[in-house]
Structures are given as C-alpha cells and as structure tokens.
Design a protein around this motif. Structure first.
Motif, PDB file in Angstrom:
ATOM      1  N   ASP A 214       0.807  -1.219   0.000  1.00 25.24           N
ATOM      2  CA  ASP A 214       0.000   0.000   0.000  1.00 25.24           C
ATOM      3  C   ASP A 214       0.842   1.273   0.000  1.00 25.24           C
ATOM      4  O   ASP A 214       0.338   2.358  -0.294  1.00 25.24           O
ATOM      5  CB  ASP A 214      -0.944   0.014   1.212  1.00 25.24           C
ATOM      6  N   ASP A 215       2.115   1.136   0.346  1.00 25.62           N
ATOM      7  CA  ASP A 215       3.003   2.306   0.408  1.00 25.62           C
ATOM      8  C   ASP A 215       3.602   2.671  -0.941  1.00 25.62           C
ATOM      9  O   ASP A 215       4.101   3.792  -1.118  1.00 25.62           O
ATOM     10  CB  ASP A 215       4.174   2.044   1.366  1.00 25.62           C
ATOM     11  N   VAL A 216       3.601   1.742  -1.888  1.00 25.02           N
ATOM     12  CA  VAL A 216       4.434   1.895  -3.078  1.00 25.02           C
ATOM     13  C   VAL A 216       4.068   3.129  -3.894  1.00 25.02           C
ATOM     14  O   VAL A 216       4.939   3.972  -4.189  1.00 25.02           O
ATOM     15  CB  VAL A 216       4.372   0.628  -3.957  1.00 25.02           C
ATOM     16  N   ILE A 217       2.808   3.268  -4.304  1.00 18.06           N
ATOM     17  CA  ILE A 217       2.432   4.412  -5.143  1.00 18.06           C
ATOM     18  C   ILE A 217       2.544   5.727  -4.374  1.00 18.06           C
ATOM     19  O   ILE A 217       3.089   6.721  -4.912  1.00 18.06           O
ATOM     20  CB  ILE A 217       1.024   4.220  -5.741  1.00 18.06           C
ATOM     21  N   PRO A 218       2.071   5.838  -3.105  1.00 19.80           N
ATOM     22  CA  PRO A 218       2.289   7.094  -2.371  1.00 19.80           C
ATOM     23  C   PRO A 218       3.770   7.457  -2.258  1.00 19.80           C
ATOM     24  O   PRO A 218       4.133   8.636  -2.359  1.00 19.80           O
ATOM     25  CB  PRO A 218       1.675   6.809  -0.998  1.00 19.80           C
TER      26      PRO A 218
ATOM     27  N   LEU B 140       6.185   6.639  -4.426  1.00 17.28           N
ATOM     28  CA  LEU B 140       6.642   7.091  -5.741  1.00 17.28           C
ATOM     29  C   LEU B 140       6.081   8.470  -6.077  1.00 17.28           C
ATOM     30  O   LEU B 140       6.735   9.258  -6.779  1.00 17.28           O
ATOM     31  CB  LEU B 140       6.258   6.078  -6.808  1.00 17.28           C
ATOM     32  N   ARG B 141       4.888   8.793  -5.581  1.00  9.25           N
ATOM     33  CA  ARG B 141       4.381  10.154  -5.750  1.00  9.25           C
ATOM     34  C   ARG B 141       5.292  11.156  -5.052  1.00  9.25           C
ATOM     35  O   ARG B 141       5.549  12.256  -5.559  1.00  9.25           O
ATOM     36  CB  ARG B 141       2.963  10.268  -5.186  1.00  9.25           C
ATOM     37  N   ASN B 142       5.771  10.797  -3.867  1.00  8.27           N
ATOM     38  CA  ASN B 142       6.704  11.684  -3.155  1.00  8.27           C
ATOM     39  C   ASN B 142       7.993  11.868  -3.942  1.00  8.27           C
ATOM     40  O   ASN B 142       8.516  12.982  -4.065  1.00  8.27           O
ATOM     41  CB  ASN B 142       7.027  11.105  -1.780  1.00  8.27           C
ATOM     42  N   VAL B 143       8.545  10.773  -4.451  1.00 10.65           N
ATOM     43  CA  VAL B 143       9.814  10.828  -5.182  1.00 10.65           C
ATOM     44  C   VAL B 143       9.700  11.719  -6.412  1.00 10.65           C
ATOM     45  O   VAL B 143      10.632  12.456  -6.747  1.00 10.65           O
ATOM     46  CB  VAL B 143      10.257   9.407  -5.589  1.00 10.65           C
TER      47      VAL B 143
ATOM     48  N   ALA C 256       7.386  14.132  -6.952  1.00  6.97           N
ATOM     49  CA  ALA C 256       6.552  15.308  -6.685  1.00  6.97           C
ATOM     50  C   ALA C 256       6.981  16.491  -7.549  1.00  6.97           C
ATOM     51  O   ALA C 256       8.164  16.774  -7.710  1.00  6.97           O
ATOM     52  CB  ALA C 256       6.641  15.687  -5.212  1.00  6.97           C
ATOM     53  N   GLY C 257       5.982  17.166  -8.130  1.00  7.51           N
ATOM     54  CA  GLY C 257       6.254  18.338  -8.947  1.00  7.51           C
ATOM     55  C   GLY C 257       6.509  18.028 -10.406  1.00  7.51           C
ATOM     56  O   GLY C 257       6.650  18.951 -11.221  1.00  7.51           O
ATOM     57  N   ARG C 258       6.551  16.745 -10.763  1.00  7.35           N
ATOM     58  CA  ARG C 258       6.837  16.384 -12.157  1.00  7.35           C
ATOM     59  C   ARG C 258       5.588  15.952 -12.925  1.00  7.35           C
ATOM     60  O   ARG C 258       5.644  15.689 -14.126  1.00  7.35           O
ATOM     61  CB  ARG C 258       7.888  15.265 -12.203  1.00  7.35           C
ATOM     62  N   GLY C 259       4.451  15.871 -12.232  1.00  6.67           N
ATOM     63  CA  GLY C 259       3.197  15.585 -12.906  1.00  6.67           C
ATOM     64  C   GLY C 259       3.106  14.214 -13.549  1.00  6.67           C
ATOM     65  O   GLY C 259       2.436  14.050 -14.576  1.00  6.67           O
ATOM     66  N   ILE C 260       3.731  13.219 -12.962  1.00  5.28           N
ATOM     67  CA  ILE C 260       3.716  11.875 -13.540  1.00  5.28           C
ATOM     68  C   ILE C 260       2.470  11.135 -13.060  1.00  5.28           C
ATOM     69  O   ILE C 260       2.257  10.986 -11.856  1.00  5.28           O
ATOM     70  CB  ILE C 260       4.982  11.098 -13.145  1.00  5.28           C
ATOM     71  N   PRO C 261       1.642  10.650 -13.986  1.00  2.23           N
ATOM     72  CA  PRO C 261       0.407   9.958 -13.581  1.00  2.23           C
ATOM     73  C   PRO C 261       0.700   8.607 -12.951  1.00  2.23           C
ATOM     74  O   PRO C 261       1.752   7.998 -13.198  1.00  2.23           O
ATOM     75  CB  PRO C 261      -0.358   9.799 -14.899  1.00  2.23           C
ATOM     76  N   ASP C 262      -0.255   8.120 -12.153  1.00  2.00           N
ATOM     77  CA  ASP C 262      -0.065   6.858 -11.434  1.00  2.00           C
ATOM     78  C   ASP C 262       0.190   5.683 -12.373  1.00  2.00           C
ATOM     79  O   ASP C 262       0.929   4.754 -12.018  1.00  2.00           O
ATOM     80  CB  ASP C 262      -1.280   6.565 -10.556  1.00  2.00           C
ATOM     81  N   GLU C 263      -0.417   5.700 -13.561  1.00  2.00           N
ATOM     82  CA  GLU C 263      -0.206   4.567 -14.464  1.00  2.00           C
ATOM     83  C   GLU C 263       1.251   4.464 -14.904  1.00  2.00           C
ATOM     84  O   GLU C 263       1.761   3.356 -15.117  1.00  2.00           O
ATOM     85  CB  GLU C 263      -1.130   4.647 -15.677  1.00  2.00           C
ATOM     86  N   ARG C 264       1.920   5.593 -15.012  1.00  2.00           N
ATOM     87  CA  ARG C 264       3.355   5.545 -15.331  1.00  2.00           C
ATOM     88  C   ARG C 264       4.174   5.140 -14.110  1.00  2.00           C
ATOM     89  O   ARG C 264       5.197   4.469 -14.223  1.00  2.00           O
ATOM     90  CB  ARG C 264       3.827   6.893 -15.876  1.00  2.00           C
ATOM     91  N   LEU C 265       3.728   5.562 -12.932  1.00  2.00           N
ATOM     92  CA  LEU C 265       4.427   5.154 -11.714  1.00  2.00           C
ATOM     93  C   LEU C 265       4.368   3.644 -11.537  1.00  2.00           C
ATOM     94  O   LEU C 265       5.293   3.037 -10.988  1.00  2.00           O
ATOM     95  CB  LEU C 265       3.831   5.863 -10.493  1.00  2.00           C
ATOM     96  N   GLU C 266       3.289   3.018 -12.014  1.00  2.00           N
ATOM     97  CA  GLU C 266       3.158   1.566 -11.901  1.00  2.00           C
ATOM     98  C   GLU C 266       4.245   0.833 -12.684  1.00  2.00           C
ATOM     99  O   GLU C 266       4.590  -0.312 -12.371  1.00  2.00           O
ATOM    100  CB  GLU C 266       1.782   1.102 -12.372  1.00  2.00           C
ATOM    101  N   GLU C 267       4.815   1.498 -13.700  1.00  2.00           N
ATOM    102  CA  GLU C 267       5.895   0.876 -14.465  1.00  2.00           C
ATOM    103  C   GLU C 267       7.125   0.657 -13.587  1.00  2.00           C
ATOM    104  O   GLU C 267       7.895  -0.270 -13.808  1.00  2.00           O
ATOM    105  CB  GLU C 267       6.251   1.742 -15.671  1.00  2.00           C
TER     106      GLU C 267
END
Length: 405
Positions: free
Chosen positions: A56-60, A62-65, A67-78
């Motif tokens: 449950d921590d993974v996507i939150p 990666l959002r922190n890492v 931050a400010g770059r506007g990367i959508p969650d679907e790309r973070l899943e990669e």
C-alpha cells in the motif's frame, strides 16, 4: 503533516543577520569552503532517501519521489512492479535502521555523546519527524549525514533542499541550525569497502575460470544537464561535471589500491527514468555488458567475465536489487559472461568509522591538510558553493548547508 505526504517546498529558510548560509551554525554562516572552527553540535541527523514498507506504500512513495513532475499513477506503476516483486518493501529503511544503530555504537565506543536521529526525504520517518523529535529533546545544532556520497542535484542539493523544507514545515527554521558533513566519495571509510569487494569479486571469477575480466563501476544515471551542473562550475571538470569525475576518480583509486591497474574497467550507468528525448549519462550497464561480449575486430576486447560494482550506492536498495541483481546479471547470462555483483558498503566497519570521522572533523574543526581524501578532488567542501548542483527544471530552491546562489 498527513501520513504518506512529504512537506511542500519551502518558500524561504532562516538566514541570520549578515550570514551567507541559511540555518547554519556560527562557524559555517559566512560560507567558508572548509569550516576550521570547532562546533559543539547537539545531535546527528541521518538523512535517508526512504522507501516503501508494504504494497500500500508503493504508489504514495513514488508520488513523493516524483513530486512536482506531474507523472500519472499509471506511469508510476511501471516502476512500482520492481517494489511489488519484493512484496512492496524496499530494503533501504532496514539498512538505515542498521546504519543508525552502527553509528550509535561507534560513537559510544569513542566516547562521543551525540544522539542520532533518522529522517527520510520520501517516506516515514520523514525529516520533519526527526527535527521535531530532536527539538523536543532539547537539541538545536544538528550535523546532517546524507546517505549519498557524491555531488549532484539528486545526491546532494536535494537533501539540502528537503532539510530546508522540513525546517519551514515544522516552524523550526529560526530555532534550529543544521550543517552537513562534506561529500565523502573519496574518504577512506567509503573507498575501503569497495576495495575489499572488488578484490573479492575478481578472485571469485578467476576461480570460476574467467581470464578476460572487466570491472564495471555502476552508478545511477542522471540527466546530462544536471551532471554538467554538479559541483562548482569553476572546477571545470569536463563532461559529466563533478558527478562523473568523482566516480571515475574513485574507480581509479580502487583499482590501483588492489594492484589491478592492468585490469580493464569503466564507469557505467543504470536506472534511467527520464524520457527518451532527454539525454542522460551513458553507457547503460546492460549495453556495456552486451558490448563486452561482442568481438571487436579480432575479438581482442571480448570479455568472459564482468565484476559489477555498485559504486554509487551505500546499500543494497531497490536500484541495486532490481537493476543490477536482476537485469544486469540476466544480461550477462544471456551473453555468456560469468558475472558477480559485489557488496555495497552497508555497515562495513570502515564505512561506519569513516562517517564518525567526518563528524569529528566538524566537531574539532580539523585542518584541511589533516582530512583524509584518496583522490585529487578531495577533501570536498564543508559548505556547498554558490550555484552548485542546480536542477535546470526547478531552478534554485531554498537549501541549507550551502552559500545561496
């Protein structure tokens, strides 16, 4: 601050009247290259990168890492699948727990009464948590040890910015002072574990029958624009700036120290995450391995073994486990090369002792001539220089432990 959220970027950081360095102790406020006055610190801040400790921590995280770059969650899943492969757990937090305990033991063994507080940039415990705890305990002058040895935006300045963010978020900017130890890429405590590891890796491959071995010193790739701005511009360190120059210098020292000057080696890069249109430092470790397995002319440059050295990393965190232990080792196997990935410093006794040596330098105000450095680039600066390690996409944000640009 809500769970899972890092503090927002600071708008400013407290600057004492007449000072050039924000949130600095009296000895560092004027911005000397090396602080030669003794400083009575209250505590140590171990500043980590942070990592998820469950699915449950993974996507939150990666959002922190990002931050400010506007990367959508679907790309973070990669990227998330790397963490999910290991149960959503990065080993980096456990390493920092071990490092904190090892530092505390080393300090106690030397009779140095400085408590160690641990705070991460991108996951709990966050830097603001560590600052609040230290402040509650009555500490006002902290010396930070970032868990990164080299100069660049992501490996130095961003740590300094995140400490500034934490000071503003906690409201402690005018009440706490935070200095930082110098970059320790060429300190004997950092270099020695790699000497031991590379010598062991070469011996292992030779025992396995390899006779044409190349050593690949791997580190995280960064955008070339950031690399060119790493370190003070006045040093004119060439392509890749201080970041590339420091890695090359340390690799050369390691090979010379173990008597392997005649063994071929190169610095390679890994973990690229930017768009294909953006230049990043090369060669990629996998491309380098493939090239070594391809005959060149008469096949003189073909190798039958590679030692993969995670020179840019302190511990076996995700970029080491996935990009080296999985991808790079698989590439070597596919091309018929014997390969071994050697250890990171972790809590090697020499490394832990070296970090405490860096603390003692600042406590005592050790003269530059007495500070150990194993390359011609060091000893590096105690106070980062003006304009050092700019992020061209974000510009200069408030940061501690450096002269303002």
């Amino acid at each position: 601050m809500e769970p899972g959220l890092k503090p927002p970027p600071a708008s400013e950081v407290f600057l004492a009247p007449g000072a050039l360095v924000p949130a600095a102790t009296a000895a560092a406020q004027a911005g000397p290259e090396h602080v030669l006055e003794p400083t009575a610190y209250d505590a140590i801040l171990l500043a980590g990168f942070g990592g998820p400790e469950g699915q449950d921590d993974v996507i939150p995280f990666l959002r922190n890492v990002t931050a400010g770059r506007g990367i959508p969650d679907e790309r973070l899943e990669e990227v998330a699948h790397h963490y999910r492969h290991y149960g959503g757990i990065s080993p980096i937090n456990e390493h920092n727990r071990q490092l904190k305990a090892a530092l505390e033991a080393e300090l106690a063994g030397r009779g140095i009464d400085l408590p160690v507080y641990w705070g991460n940039r991108n996951w709990a415990p966050y830097v603001p948590d560590a600052l609040r705890e230290a402040h509650t305990d009555g500490h006002r002058r902290l010396l930070a040890i970032p868990t990164s040895a080299y100069s660049s935006y992501s490996s130095c300045r961003q740590y300094r910015e995140d400490i500034a963010d934490a000071l503003e978020a906690t409201g402690l900017g005018a009440d706490m002072q935070v200095d930082k130890v110098r970059q320790y890429f060429d300190h004997p405590g950092f270099v020695t574990p790699f000497c031991d590891a590379v010598a062991g890796g070469l011996a292992e491959l030779r025992e396995r029958g390899a006779t044409a071995i190349e050593v690949l010193f791997a580190t995280h790739s960064i955008p070339t624009a950031d690399a060119e701005r790493s370190g003070p511009a006045a040093l004119e360190l060439g392509d890749g700036g201080a970041y590339a120059a420091q890695h090359r210098a340390v690799a050369e020292v390691v090979m010379e120290a173990i008597g392997e000057q005649g063994t071929p080696w190169q610095v390679v890069y890994q973990s690229r995450s930017g768009p294909s249109s953006q230049p990043w430092l090369e060669p990629d470790v996998n491309d380098a391995i493939a090239a070594l397995a391809t005959p060149d002319g008469e096949g003189a440059n073909r190798r039958d073994g590679v030692v993969i050295v995670p020179l840019g990393f302190l511990s076996d965190h995700m970029e080491v486990l996935w990009d080296l232990d999985n991808e790079a080792m698989e590439t070597a196997t596919e091309h018929g090369l014997a390969a071994v990935r050697v250890a990171t410093p972790g809590i090697h006794p020499a490394f832990v002792a070296g970090l405490v040596d860096l603390v003692v330098e600042r406590v005592q105000g050790t003269p530059v001539a007495e500070r150990p450095a194993q390359t011609d680039l060091g000893p590096w600066y105690d106070v980062c220089r003006p304009g050092c390690c700019e992020n061209v996409r974000r510009g200069f944000r408030p940061a501690v432990a450096g002269v303002q640009p």
